[in-house]
Design an enzyme around this catalytic site. Structure first.
Site, PDB file in Angstrom:
ATOM      1  N   THR A  32      40.488 -23.606 -19.672  1.00 27.47           N
ATOM      2  CA  THR A  32      40.496 -24.728 -18.732  1.00 27.47           C
ATOM      3  C   THR A  32      41.554 -25.767 -19.061  1.00 27.47           C
ATOM      4  OG1 THR A  32      38.143 -24.429 -18.243  1.00 27.47           O
ATOM      5  CG2 THR A  32      39.093 -26.575 -17.739  1.00 27.47           C
ATOM      6  N   ASP A  75      41.671 -16.550 -18.901  1.00 27.09           N
ATOM      7  CA  ASP A  75      40.418 -17.298 -18.880  1.00 27.09           C
ATOM      8  C   ASP A  75      39.549 -16.774 -20.020  1.00 27.09           C
ATOM      9  OD1 ASP A  75      37.639 -17.973 -18.219  1.00 27.09           O
ATOM     10  OD2 ASP A  75      38.454 -18.669 -16.310  1.00 27.09           O
ATOM     11  N   SER A  76      38.903 -17.653 -20.758  1.00 28.02           N
ATOM     12  CA  SER A  76      38.157 -17.188 -21.921  1.00 28.02           C
ATOM     13  C   SER A  76      36.973 -16.313 -21.547  1.00 28.02           C
ATOM     14  CB  SER A  76      37.684 -18.366 -22.780  1.00 28.02           C
ATOM     15  OG  SER A  76      36.606 -19.042 -22.185  1.00 28.02           O
ATOM     16  N   THR A 107      36.503 -22.669 -23.099  1.00 29.35           N
ATOM     17  CA  THR A 107      35.236 -23.067 -23.721  1.00 29.35           C
ATOM     18  C   THR A 107      34.167 -21.987 -23.652  1.00 29.35           C
ATOM     19  OG1 THR A 107      34.458 -24.112 -21.674  1.00 29.35           O
ATOM     20  CG2 THR A 107      35.670 -25.499 -23.238  1.00 29.35           C
ATOM     21  N   ASP A 108      34.217 -21.098 -22.658  1.00 29.91           N
ATOM     22  CA  ASP A 108      33.113 -20.166 -22.467  1.00 29.91           C
ATOM     23  C   ASP A 108      32.864 -19.286 -23.688  1.00 29.91           C
ATOM     24  OD1 ASP A 108      32.479 -21.091 -19.972  1.00 29.91           O
ATOM     25  OD2 ASP A 108      33.564 -19.530 -18.883  1.00 29.91           O
ATOM     26  N   THR A 293      17.127 -15.655 -33.185  1.00 31.75           N
ATOM     27  CA  THR A 293      16.152 -16.376 -32.372  1.00 31.75           C
ATOM     28  C   THR A 293      16.765 -16.886 -31.074  1.00 31.75           C
ATOM     29  OG1 THR A 293      14.658 -18.293 -32.280  1.00 31.75           O
ATOM     30  CG2 THR A 293      16.617 -18.509 -33.652  1.00 31.75           C
ATOM     31  N   GLN A 294      15.933 -16.937 -30.043  1.00 37.45           N
ATOM     32  CA  GLN A 294      16.365 -17.523 -28.773  1.00 37.45           C
ATOM     33  C   GLN A 294      16.405 -19.047 -28.836  1.00 37.45           C
ATOM     34  OE1 GLN A 294      13.851 -16.104 -25.600  1.00 37.45           O
ATOM     35  NE2 GLN A 294      13.972 -13.970 -26.274  1.00 37.45           N
ATOM     36  N   CYS A 295      15.791 -19.619 -29.844  1.00 38.15           N
ATOM     37  CA  CYS A 295      15.716 -21.080 -29.937  1.00 38.15           C
ATOM     38  C   CYS A 295      17.091 -21.670 -30.248  1.00 38.15           C
ATOM     39  CB  CYS A 295      14.728 -21.497 -31.020  1.00 38.15           C
ATOM     40  SG  CYS A 295      13.035 -20.966 -30.697  1.00 38.15           S
TER      41      CYS A 295
END
Length: 358
Positions: A32, A75-76, A107-108, A293-295
């Site tokens: 970006t 694009d990343s 940034t992605d 973990t998803q946390c």
């Protein structure tokens, strides 16, 4: 495995700026920060020469800036593992003689690239700072200008004759974060990144304040890339509707060597026979299964709950407090270099600052 046919060409485009206080390598990959609107109003990458025209501050920096760039900025969201090798090789080739490196990146996938570079590069004794922007440099309110200038200052910073932060890091908004401890956490905010289990290495205000006790010591040069990446890996995010067909489809991928499971909480998962038996069979045939973990923060701890203990009893190994980005990239690097048993052991050891609980 990654293949050379995917490689992109990195161009050296000359030097700008003064040369009174050091040399900086600037590598532009796309993202970006270097985009502009096309005739249809969509964001498309600029080439580096056009990008620099929007950054006259580069010519005013009291340093010599060596400009390098992907021949075709991307694009990343299109970044692939081979691009990590391209970036690492470009740094190894062009960084000697420079005090530090700034990589302009979208940034992605910036956190994935930073994590991968931290495991791919050895002998690192200078800063490698990734940065970018949430708004294009061509926009009036772009955050890219300040991100780039401060990233450059950090990349050139010295303390008692050596680099202040000889690590792979991400600078965004006003914080410098260890690259392999970082995740993108916001799609719109200028503070788009966070390091959930580790504080900033530096905070930029009127001055830049460094947490010297948290910064890793420099590696032993020469700067080099040893080994490559194994892409025979898969990921599986647990959810209540996950069934045996989902698991079987993942585990039956041809050539599968590694699997990262995004589990619940502290590493918990279903206690169904089809789930545990499937993972046990995969581990027994040499697939390295890693449980994260998803946390957004916290650690995978074996034995905290019966369901978590059962998951690790299948032969899976805990990611401890590694981010998902660090877990998958570290696994890819290790599988390229080591045996299955060595990979299982090394996944639980701190190699580049990615673990804070060991």
């Amino acid at each position: 495995m990654t293949t050379p046919s995917q490689s992109v060409r990195v161009e050296a485009l000359g030097t700008v700026g003064l040369s009174t206080a050091g040399r900086l390598l600037l590598l532009y990959t796309g993202g970006t920060i270097g985009m502009t609107e096309d005739e249809d109003g969509r964001l498309v990458p600029l080439d580096l020469s056009r990008l620099v025209s929007h950054l006259p501050i580069i010519n005013r920096l009291p340093v010599s800036v060596t400009l390098t760039a992907f021949a075709d900025p991307i694009d990343s969201a299109a970044i692939q593992p081979q691009h990590w090798l391209d970036i690492a090789d470009a740094i190894v080739e062009h960084a000697p003689g420079h005090a530090g490196v700034v990589v302009l990146h979208g940034t992605d996938t910036m956190a994935y690239t930073a994590a991968a570079l931290s495991f791919l590069l050895e002998g690192l004794d200078i800063p490698i700072v990734l940065t970018g922007a949430q708004r294009p440099i061509t926009a009036i309110r772009s955050d890219g200008r300040e991100n780039l200038v401060t990233a450059a200052a950090i990349a050139l910073a010295q303390f008692e004759g050596t680099a202040t932060v000889p690590e792979v890091t991400i600078f965004f908004d006003d914080v410098l974060l260890r690259g392999n401890c970082t995740s993108k956490v916001h799609a719109d905010s200028y503070r788009g990144f966070a390091s959930p289990n580790m504080g900033p290495l530096a905070t930029a205000g009127v001055s830049i304040e460094y947490d010297r006790g948290a910064i890793r010591p420099p590696g032993q040069p020469p700067l080099r890339r040893s080994g490559g990446l194994c892409t025979d890996v898969a990921t599986l995010r647990l959810h209540p509707a996950l069934d045996e067909a989902d698991l079987t489809a993942t585990l039956s991928r041809p050539g599968l060597r590694g699997l990262v499971i995004e589990a619940y909480g502290a590493g918990n998962g279903p206690n169904s026979g089809w789930f545990l038996d499937g993972l046990t069979a995969a581990s027994e045939r040499g697939v390295v299964v890693v449980v994260t973990t998803q946390c957004g923060a916290g650690s995978v701890r074996g034995g905290a709950y019966a369901t978590g203990a059962a998951l690790l009893d299948t032969g899976a190994v805990p990611a401890l407090d590694m981010t998902f980005e660090a877990s998958i990239t570290k696994l890819m690097v290790l599988l390229d270099r080591y045996s299955v048993d060595e990979v299982r052991l090394l996944m639980q050891q701190d190699l580049a600052g990615e673990l804070t609980t060991v």
